[in-house]
Design a protein around this motif. Structure first.
Motif, short mmCIF file in Angstrom:
data_model
loop_
_atom_site.label_atom_id
_atom_site.label_comp_id
_atom_site.label_asym_id
_atom_site.label_seq_id
_atom_site.Cartn_x
_atom_site.Cartn_y
_atom_site.Cartn_z
N GLY A 179 -10.85 20.28 30.42
CA GLY A 179 -10.57 18.95 29.85
C GLY A 179 -10.82 18.82 28.36
N ILE A 180 -11.16 19.94 27.68
CA ILE A 180 -11.39 19.89 26.23
C ILE A 180 -10.44 20.89 25.56
N PHE A 181 -9.60 20.38 24.67
CA PHE A 181 -8.56 21.22 24.06
C PHE A 181 -8.62 21.17 22.54
N LEU A 182 -8.20 22.27 21.92
CA LEU A 182 -7.97 22.29 20.47
C LEU A 182 -6.48 22.49 20.24
N THR A 183 -5.93 21.77 19.27
CA THR A 183 -4.47 21.86 19.09
C THR A 183 -4.03 23.18 18.49
N GLY A 184 -4.92 23.85 17.69
CA GLY A 184 -4.42 24.98 16.89
C GLY A 184 -3.40 24.43 15.90
N GLU A 185 -2.51 25.32 15.40
CA GLU A 185 -1.52 24.89 14.40
C GLU A 185 -0.57 23.85 14.98
N VAL A 186 -0.29 22.86 14.19
CA VAL A 186 0.58 21.77 14.65
C VAL A 186 1.93 21.86 13.93
N PRO A 187 3.04 21.94 14.68
CA PRO A 187 4.35 22.01 14.02
C PRO A 187 4.63 20.74 13.20
N GLY A 229 -4.40 35.75 -4.60
CA GLY A 229 -4.40 35.41 -6.02
C GLY A 229 -3.34 34.41 -6.43
N LYS A 230 -2.51 33.97 -5.48
CA LYS A 230 -1.44 33.02 -5.81
C LYS A 230 -1.84 31.62 -5.37
N THR A 231 -1.68 30.67 -6.29
CA THR A 231 -1.99 29.28 -5.94
C THR A 231 -0.72 28.63 -5.42
N GLU A 232 -0.80 28.12 -4.20
CA GLU A 232 0.38 27.50 -3.58
C GLU A 232 0.00 26.18 -2.96
N GLN A 233 0.98 25.30 -2.82
CA GLN A 233 0.77 24.04 -2.11
C GLN A 233 0.10 24.34 -0.77
N ASP A 234 -0.96 23.63 -0.46
CA ASP A 234 -1.67 23.91 0.80
C ASP A 234 -0.89 23.33 1.97
N THR A 235 -0.51 24.20 2.89
CA THR A 235 0.24 23.72 4.06
C THR A 235 -0.69 23.42 5.24
N PHE A 236 -1.95 23.77 5.10
CA PHE A 236 -2.96 23.47 6.13
C PHE A 236 -2.55 23.94 7.51
N SER A 237 -2.15 25.20 7.59
CA SER A 237 -1.85 25.73 8.93
C SER A 237 -3.11 25.69 9.78
N ASP A 238 -4.29 25.63 9.13
CA ASP A 238 -5.54 25.62 9.92
C ASP A 238 -5.90 24.26 10.46
N ASP A 239 -5.19 23.22 10.07
CA ASP A 239 -5.58 21.88 10.50
C ASP A 239 -5.42 21.71 12.01
N GLN A 240 -6.51 21.46 12.70
CA GLN A 240 -6.43 21.25 14.15
C GLN A 240 -7.30 20.08 14.57
N SER A 241 -6.95 19.53 15.71
CA SER A 241 -7.64 18.35 16.23
C SER A 241 -8.15 18.66 17.63
N HIS A 259 -9.43 27.96 13.00
CA HIS A 259 -8.20 28.72 12.73
C HIS A 259 -8.55 29.82 11.71
N PRO A 260 -7.89 30.98 11.76
CA PRO A 260 -8.22 32.06 10.80
C PRO A 260 -8.12 31.62 9.34
N LEU A 281 -11.59 32.66 16.47
CA LEU A 281 -10.48 32.14 15.67
C LEU A 281 -9.24 31.96 16.55
N ASN A 282 -8.68 30.79 16.50
CA ASN A 282 -7.51 30.48 17.32
C ASN A 282 -6.43 29.81 16.48
N LYS A 283 -5.16 30.20 16.78
CA LYS A 283 -4.02 29.55 16.13
C LYS A 283 -3.28 28.66 17.12
N ASP A 284 -3.53 28.93 18.40
CA ASP A 284 -2.72 28.26 19.43
C ASP A 284 -3.46 27.10 20.07
#
Ligand SMILES: [Fe+2]
Ligand SMILES: [Fe+2]
Length: 277
Positions: free
Chosen positions: A138-146, A164-176, A88-89, A128-131
């Motif tokens: 037969g092999i898939f990546l989830t991309g961003e998970v709602p 430059g801003k520290t924010e709670q990590d939402t892990f939009s990049d987390d994929q399976s 993910h980007p 880089l993929n978000k989707d």
């Protein structure tokens, strides 16, 4: 198809080194793939001890930008040379782990520890993929998970730094990773920062199939609230899951609970554990 855990926190056989991290090698009739690369100290050593040739991999998939999943990239690239790396980007975001103990705050960098340009100079071709995408048949990546479940919350000690801003990590990049087999899906999780149940539900939604032959990898179930662990187990028990092979950031207490709940269907994914189908 065979999946072998190459890097993991613990060693369960007479081979390999344990390190805080995760990496799994997927061998199919056609091609081999590497999902995550561990922290960097064990990926090559363990692959050699397990008689796996990392030069054979066709693609690398990254679950997210934490050091314990991406730190082994240079070692793998030095062996393999040019290779597609799917991520993910946001995999390149700066990440920090912040803990406060006795009024003292300790900040630790936990992001991808190398510059993109350095990794590219070693051969990484970042795709880089978000989707949700089908990488090969037969092999898939989830991309961003709602994020949908009310009980799966972000880890309160993990932050990302954007502009430059520290924010709670939402892990939009987390994929399976999803491998389609005739016995059902095999779902490989990195750290499941999007929430294990959110991920499973998203896979069912995107594929239209709810049968899982196996779920492997890090689940992060022991680091958040007891409510999350209880609720996740309740939901998991209602799902069609034949085997559950957790490890890494699952944490031992959560792994023991899963063993209790799933009995023989549970296994721990130590270094060298394999799942064959
Ligand atoms: Fe991790
Ligand atoms: Fe992580």
């Amino acid at each position: 198809m065979r999946i072998t855990i190459i890097c993991e926190n613990t060693v369960g056989r007479l081979v390999g080194l344990g390190e805080h991290g995760f990496s799994a090698l997927i061998e199919t009739d056609q091609e081999n793939y590497l999902f995550d690369t561990g922290r960097g100290r064990s990926v090559v050593k363990n692959s050699l001890e397990l008689s796996k040739d990392l030069r054979s991999i066709k693609k690398i998939f990254l679950s997210h930008g934490h050091y314990d999943h991406t730190g082994g990239l240079p070692e793998v690239l030095k062996l393999k040379g040019r290779v597609d790396v799917h991520a993910h980007p946001h995999v390149f975001l700066d990440r920090v782990h912040v803990i406060k103990e006795n009024e003292k705050e300790t900040k630790r960098f936990v992001g991808l520890p190398f510059k993109r340009s350095y990794l590219e100079s070693l051969g990484a071709n970042f795709i880089l993929n978000k989707d949700f995408i089908e990488i090969e048949k037969g092999i898939f990546l989830t991309g961003e998970v709602p994020r949908k479940t009310p009980f799966e919350k972000p880890d309160p000690v993990l932050f990302s730094e954007i502009d430059g801003k520290t924010e709670q990590d939402t892990f939009s990049d987390d994929q399976s990773l999803i491998l389609n087999t005739e016995k059902g899906h095999i779902l490989v999780l990195g750290c499941a920062h999007s929430g294990m149940i959110n991920i499973i539900n998203y896979v069912i939604h995107k594929t239209g199939k709810d049968k899982f032959y196996a779920i492997l990898g890090g689940t992060h179930l022991d680091f958040l609230t007891p409510e999350q662990l209880d609720e996740s187990i309740k939901v998991l028990k209602k799902m069609k899951i034949e085997k559950i092979g957790v490890c890494h950031c699952t944490g031992m207490r959560a792994a023991f609970r899963l063993h209790q709940e799933f009995g023989d269907r549970f296994f721990y994914g130590h270094v060298g554990s394999t799942l064959e189908i």
